[in-house]
Write a protein that holds these residues in place. Structure first.
Motif, PDB file in Angstrom:
ATOM      1  N   LEU A  94       3.804  19.770  57.304  1.00 27.40           N
ATOM      2  CA  LEU A  94       3.546  19.020  58.534  1.00 27.40           C
ATOM      3  C   LEU A  94       4.295  19.613  59.724  1.00 27.40           C
ATOM      4  O   LEU A  94       3.758  19.696  60.846  1.00 27.40           O
ATOM      5  CB  LEU A  94       3.936  17.556  58.341  1.00 27.40           C
ATOM      6  N   GLU A  95       5.533  20.045  59.504  1.00 32.60           N
ATOM      7  CA  GLU A  95       6.321  20.642  60.591  1.00 32.60           C
ATOM      8  C   GLU A  95       5.709  21.965  61.051  1.00 32.60           C
ATOM      9  O   GLU A  95       5.592  22.223  62.264  1.00 32.60           O
ATOM     10  CB  GLU A  95       7.763  20.853  60.109  1.00 32.60           C
ATOM     11  N   ASN A  96       5.290  22.803  60.105  1.00 29.03           N
ATOM     12  CA  ASN A  96       4.664  24.076  60.475  1.00 29.03           C
ATOM     13  C   ASN A  96       3.300  23.857  61.117  1.00 29.03           C
ATOM     14  O   ASN A  96       2.901  24.610  62.007  1.00 29.03           O
ATOM     15  CB  ASN A  96       4.531  24.981  59.251  1.00 29.03           C
ATOM     16  N   ASP A  97       2.572  22.838  60.693  1.00 24.73           N
ATOM     17  CA  ASP A  97       1.280  22.527  61.300  1.00 24.73           C
ATOM     18  C   ASP A  97       1.467  22.095  62.756  1.00 24.73           C
ATOM     19  O   ASP A  97       0.684  22.477  63.633  1.00 24.73           O
ATOM     20  CB  ASP A  97       0.574  21.432  60.500  1.00 24.73           C
ATOM     21  N   LYS A  98       2.504  21.310  63.004  1.00 21.59           N
ATOM     22  CA  LYS A  98       2.786  20.866  64.379  1.00 21.59           C
ATOM     23  C   LYS A  98       3.121  22.067  65.272  1.00 21.59           C
ATOM     24  O   LYS A  98       2.605  22.179  66.396  1.00 21.59           O
ATOM     25  CB  LYS A  98       3.944  19.865  64.361  1.00 21.59           C
ATOM     26  N   GLN A  99       3.948  22.978  64.769  1.00 22.59           N
ATOM     27  CA  GLN A  99       4.306  24.168  65.554  1.00 22.59           C
ATOM     28  C   GLN A  99       3.094  25.089  65.735  1.00 22.59           C
ATOM     29  O   GLN A  99       2.910  25.683  66.807  1.00 22.59           O
ATOM     30  CB  GLN A  99       5.451  24.923  64.877  1.00 22.59           C
ATOM     31  N   TYR A 100       2.269  25.206  64.704  1.00 18.87           N
ATOM     32  CA  TYR A 100       1.060  26.027  64.798  1.00 18.87           C
ATOM     33  C   TYR A 100       0.139  25.484  65.897  1.00 18.87           C
ATOM     34  O   TYR A 100      -0.374  26.250  66.729  1.00 18.87           O
ATOM     35  CB  TYR A 100       0.339  26.046  63.454  1.00 18.87           C
TER      36      TYR A 100
END
Length: 196
Positions: A94-100
């Motif tokens: 979820l954190e990497n998806d938000k940054q992506y």
């Protein structure tokens, strides 16, 4: 008053210990059974009867709900480990998806000619590299979560198998050293003992 309470507590503990000692002394063992047979009966009571479907049940339970197979096996301490592993993978996804999404939206805004959040600080190539980096980390997070989920299933299955593994001394292979009293020589051998 305190002294009276201490005496009552002491008296209560003495009564409980005497009652438990009397309960143990009521255990009657049959006279006609040997000590070896009694030990075997005690060991047989320690083992659960063999259940061929227990490993499959444990694996199925863990597949349906992670940690349920460990609860079926009685290893409750492994349940938080399974959830921590899966939760960590989901959190990083979820954190990497938000940054992506953040870098992707900035890249789209820049291509459309609008002002983006990184206008003068980050180049267009850096935005593309950031998107690729976070996309790769999202995929790794999914793989980690799936790996922990599969390890959870495998652990439940293997533990259910090992719980039924018989390590009884009656099925043992022991080296044997035998002294022949007539010839005075030592005989070496290997014995396999089966006691029914």
């Amino acid at each position: 008053m305190k002294l009276k309470t201490h005496y009552c507590l002491f008296f209560f503990l003495i009564i409980i210990s005497i009652a438990s000692a009397q309960q143990d002394s009521l255990l009657v063992t049959p006279e006609n059974k040997s000590k070896r047979e009694l030990r075997r009966e005690v060991r047989e009571q320690d083992y659960e009867p063999y259940n061929a479907l227990a490993p499959a049940k444990a694996a199925f339970y863990s597949a349906v709900l992670p940690g349920l197979g460990q609860a079926y096996n009685g290893s409750y301490w492994k349940i938080p480990i399974a959830y921590a592993g899966i939760g960590t993978g989901v959190y990083f996804y979820l954190e990497n998806d938000k940054q992506y999404d953040r870098y992707r939206n900035a890249y789209k805004d820049r291509l459309a000619g609008r002002v983006d959040e990184f206008q003068n600080r980050v180049s267009t190539d850096a935005l593309i590299r950031a998107q690729e980096f976070y996309q790769k980390n999202k995929e790794i997070s999914i793989l980690v979560s799936l790996g922990v989920y599969l390890l959870n299933i495998i652990d439940a299955n293997v533990e259910a198998h090992l719980r039924q593994f018989n390590v009884d001394e009656d099925l043992s292979l022991k080296p044997n050293l035998d002294f022949d009293a007539f010839s005075g020589k030592t005989n070496y051998g290997l014995t396999l003992n089966f006691n029914f």
